[in-house]
Design an enzyme around this catalytic site. Structure first.
Site, mmCIF file in Angstrom:
data_model
loop_
_atom_site.group_PDB
_atom_site.id
_atom_site.type_symbol
_atom_site.label_atom_id
_atom_site.label_comp_id
_atom_site.label_asym_id
_atom_site.label_seq_id
_atom_site.Cartn_x
_atom_site.Cartn_y
_atom_site.Cartn_z
ATOM 1 N N SER A 11 66.235 -38.661 55.099
ATOM 2 C CA SER A 11 65.100 -38.353 54.224
ATOM 3 C C SER A 11 63.843 -38.941 54.827
ATOM 4 O O SER A 11 63.725 -40.166 54.988
ATOM 5 C CB SER A 11 65.322 -38.957 52.841
ATOM 6 O OG SER A 11 64.083 -39.016 52.171
ATOM 7 N N HIS A 36 65.711 -33.900 55.586
ATOM 8 C CA HIS A 36 65.575 -33.884 54.125
ATOM 9 C C HIS A 36 64.122 -34.199 53.773
ATOM 10 O O HIS A 36 63.579 -35.230 54.176
ATOM 11 C CB HIS A 36 66.531 -34.891 53.486
ATOM 12 C CG HIS A 36 66.546 -34.831 51.992
ATOM 13 N ND1 HIS A 36 67.237 -33.874 51.297
ATOM 14 C CD2 HIS A 36 65.952 -35.614 51.058
ATOM 15 C CE1 HIS A 36 67.069 -34.054 49.994
ATOM 16 N NE2 HIS A 36 66.285 -35.109 49.822
ATOM 17 N N ASP A 38 61.377 -34.606 50.845
ATOM 18 C CA ASP A 38 61.219 -34.903 49.416
ATOM 19 C C ASP A 38 59.823 -34.586 48.912
ATOM 20 O O ASP A 38 58.843 -35.191 49.354
ATOM 21 C CB ASP A 38 61.510 -36.389 49.174
ATOM 22 C CG ASP A 38 62.995 -36.685 49.256
ATOM 23 O OD1 ASP A 38 63.775 -36.032 48.541
ATOM 24 O OD2 ASP A 38 63.365 -37.581 50.038
ATOM 25 N N MET A 40 57.351 -34.628 45.785
ATOM 26 C CA MET A 40 57.148 -35.251 44.468
ATOM 27 C C MET A 40 55.732 -34.986 43.975
ATOM 28 O O MET A 40 54.787 -35.007 44.772
ATOM 29 C CB MET A 40 57.382 -36.751 44.559
ATOM 30 C CG MET A 40 58.747 -37.106 45.136
ATOM 31 S SD MET A 40 59.039 -38.874 45.061
ATOM 32 C CE MET A 40 60.568 -39.011 45.984
ATOM 33 N N HIS A 70 63.603 -30.669 49.016
ATOM 34 C CA HIS A 70 64.070 -31.133 47.711
ATOM 35 C C HIS A 70 62.853 -31.204 46.794
ATOM 36 O O HIS A 70 62.034 -32.120 46.899
ATOM 37 C CB HIS A 70 64.737 -32.502 47.893
ATOM 38 C CG HIS A 70 65.124 -33.173 46.609
ATOM 39 N ND1 HIS A 70 65.502 -34.499 46.551
ATOM 40 C CD2 HIS A 70 65.199 -32.708 45.334
ATOM 41 C CE1 HIS A 70 65.783 -34.818 45.297
ATOM 42 N NE2 HIS A 70 65.598 -33.755 44.537
ATOM 43 N N MET A 72 60.966 -32.022 43.654
ATOM 44 C CA MET A 72 60.921 -32.808 42.420
ATOM 45 C C MET A 72 59.564 -32.509 41.793
ATOM 46 O O MET A 72 58.662 -33.364 41.761
ATOM 47 C CB MET A 72 61.102 -34.298 42.745
ATOM 48 C CG MET A 72 62.536 -34.639 43.142
ATOM 49 S SD MET A 72 62.671 -36.192 44.057
ATOM 50 C CE MET A 72 62.315 -35.618 45.709
ATOM 51 N N MET A 141 72.153 -36.251 42.693
ATOM 52 C CA MET A 141 71.345 -37.463 42.822
ATOM 53 C C MET A 141 72.221 -38.675 42.483
ATOM 54 O O MET A 141 72.794 -38.751 41.397
ATOM 55 C CB MET A 141 70.154 -37.442 41.863
ATOM 56 C CG MET A 141 69.098 -36.392 42.144
ATOM 57 S SD MET A 141 68.459 -36.403 43.825
ATOM 58 C CE MET A 141 67.749 -38.056 43.938
ATOM 59 N N GLY A 146 62.577 -40.160 42.615
ATOM 60 C CA GLY A 146 61.209 -40.666 42.611
ATOM 61 C C GLY A 146 60.925 -41.681 43.709
ATOM 62 O O GLY A 146 59.793 -41.777 44.157
ATOM 63 N N PHE A 147 61.949 -42.400 44.144
ATOM 64 C CA PHE A 147 61.707 -43.468 45.110
ATOM 65 C C PHE A 147 62.880 -43.636 46.067
ATOM 66 O O PHE A 147 64.028 -43.410 45.676
ATOM 67 C CB PHE A 147 61.475 -44.803 44.372
ATOM 68 C CG PHE A 147 60.348 -44.716 43.386
ATOM 69 C CD1 PHE A 147 59.031 -44.879 43.802
ATOM 70 C CD2 PHE A 147 60.600 -44.420 42.049
ATOM 71 C CE1 PHE A 147 57.987 -44.762 42.881
ATOM 72 C CE2 PHE A 147 59.561 -44.299 41.131
ATOM 73 C CZ PHE A 147 58.247 -44.485 41.557
ATOM 74 N N GLY A 148 62.573 -44.036 47.288
ATOM 75 C CA GLY A 148 63.612 -44.410 48.241
ATOM 76 C C GLY A 148 64.055 -45.843 47.990
ATOM 77 O O GLY A 148 63.434 -46.564 47.201
ATOM 78 N N ASP A 179 72.353 -37.695 47.396
ATOM 79 C CA ASP A 179 71.026 -38.214 47.722
ATOM 80 C C ASP A 179 70.756 -39.499 46.953
ATOM 81 O O ASP A 179 70.626 -39.472 45.723
ATOM 82 C CB ASP A 179 69.992 -37.130 47.359
ATOM 83 C CG ASP A 179 68.562 -37.491 47.754
ATOM 84 O OD1 ASP A 179 68.363 -38.557 48.355
ATOM 85 O OD2 ASP A 179 67.669 -36.678 47.456
ATOM 86 N N GLY A 180 70.654 -40.593 47.686
ATOM 87 C CA GLY A 180 70.226 -41.856 47.084
ATOM 88 C C GLY A 180 71.198 -42.998 47.316
ATOM 89 O O GLY A 180 72.356 -42.926 46.896
ATOM 90 N N GLY A 181 70.726 -44.021 48.010
ATOM 91 C CA GLY A 181 71.518 -45.237 48.179
ATOM 92 C C GLY A 181 72.725 -45.088 49.090
ATOM 93 O O GLY A 181 73.681 -45.861 48.975
HETATM 94 C C1 DX5 Z 1 64.654 -39.963 45.879
HETATM 95 C C2 DX5 Z 1 64.734 -39.021 47.048
HETATM 96 C C3 DX5 Z 1 65.627 -39.438 48.160
HETATM 97 C C4 DX5 Z 1 65.263 -40.730 48.822
HETATM 98 C C5 DX5 Z 1 66.536 -41.372 49.223
HETATM 99 O O1 DX5 Z 1 64.012 -39.301 44.823
HETATM 100 O O2 DX5 Z 1 65.193 -37.739 46.608
HETATM 101 O O3 DX5 Z 1 65.796 -38.386 49.112
HETATM 102 O O4 DX5 Z 1 64.468 -40.588 49.964
HETATM 103 O O5 DX5 Z 1 66.256 -42.612 49.772
HETATM 104 P P1 DX5 Z 1 67.368 -43.700 50.023
HETATM 105 O O6 DX5 Z 1 68.360 -43.113 51.008
HETATM 106 O O7 DX5 Z 1 66.589 -44.827 50.570
HETATM 107 O O8 DX5 Z 1 68.022 -43.998 48.702
HETATM 108 ZN ZN ZN Z 2 65.756 -36.148 48.075
#
Ligand code: DX5
Ligand code: ZN
Length: 230
Positions: A11, A36, A38, A40, A70, A72, A141, A146-148, A179-181
């Site tokens: 991402s 990927h 993102d 927003m 993606h 959002m 998700m 909203g955030f990495g 997607d996420g963590g």
């Molecule tokens: C969050 C995004 C993700 C984000 C994932 O809303 O959709 O794609 O970048 O980041 P990590 O891998 O750091 O959780």
């Molecule tokens: Zn994403």
């Protein structure tokens, strides 16, 4: 060992935006499969990122890998043709952000892109009942969007198993993305739940020493090594 064709999708949310083209080149050279992307809007999610101009700039820079947009954003439909023109490969959206889910899927397909639906951690997979045969991707998700850099929510593994069952029971060739963590510590477990496409933002772009063109080699290799044992 699984026979699945696994894909790694860094991402770019966690990339250095001042050097984005180079960052994407380096992560692809390190073995990533998909970009990927993102999007927003500070409305559907409380953050504001990048739009079609940046997608187009990556294509002009020479990126030929699939770009996984993606969305959002809310509403969804207005921005779909712009991303298609900008060179998006996949366009995924959150069903609750569209008034007419079936119409939005058709809009993405007709624009020449591959549609997908995205499910937040607390959203059930109900919208797949009448859409699964019309989409190319299910994106789960594993953090709230909203955030990495957030922590993986473990109950999403059960949802992944449920989505995998739905796809396999219908004999469909739909990608299952998470997607996420996600990072080397949990990617194997996620793969075992039936996921084939793995978004990783902070785990990839946070690795290595800034300025080193090979900084992403070892983290992508570590993700692949974990997947090889899944
Ligand atoms: C969050 C995004 C993700 C984000 C994932 O809303 O959709 O794609 O970048 O980041 P990590 O891998 O750091 O959780
Ligand atoms: Zn994403």
């Amino acid at each position: 060992m699984s026979q699945r064709n696994y894909r790694i999708a860094p991402s770019i949310l966690s990339a250095d935006f001042a050097r984005l083209g180079e960052e994407v080149d380096n992560v692809l050279a390190a073995g990533a499969d998909i970009v990927h992307f993102d999007v927003m809007d500070n409305h559907y999610v409380p953050n504001l990122t990048i739009g079609p101009l940046v997608c187009e700039a990556l294509r002009k820079h020479g990126v030929t890998a699939p770009i996984d947009v993606h969305l959002m954003v809310e509403p969804v439909d207005r921005i779909v043709p712009d991303f298609a023109k900008a060179g998006a490969t996949y366009i995924t959206f959150h069903p609750e952000a569209s008034r007419h889910i079936d119409r939005t899927i058709a809009l993405i397909r007709d624009a020449g892109c591959k549609p997908g639906l995205v499910f937040n951690p607390a959203t059930p997979l109900d919208a797949l009942e009448w859409t699964l045969d019309k989409i190319d991707m299910v994106l789960l998700m594993s953090v709230n969007p909203g955030f990495g850099g957030q922590k993986f929510i473990p109950h999403v593994l059960d949802k992944a198993r449920q989505a995998r069952r739905m796809i396999d029971e219908r004999g469909l060739n739909v990608s299952l993305e998470i997607d996420g963590g996600v990072g080397p510590a949990n990617i194997r477990e996620v793969a075992r739940a039936g996921v084939d496409t793995f978004v990783a933002g902070s785990a990839v772009f946070g690795a290595g020493k800034a300025g080193d063109p090979h900084r992403y080699d070892s983290v992508i290799a570590a993700l692949r090594a974990e997947l090889a044992g899944a």
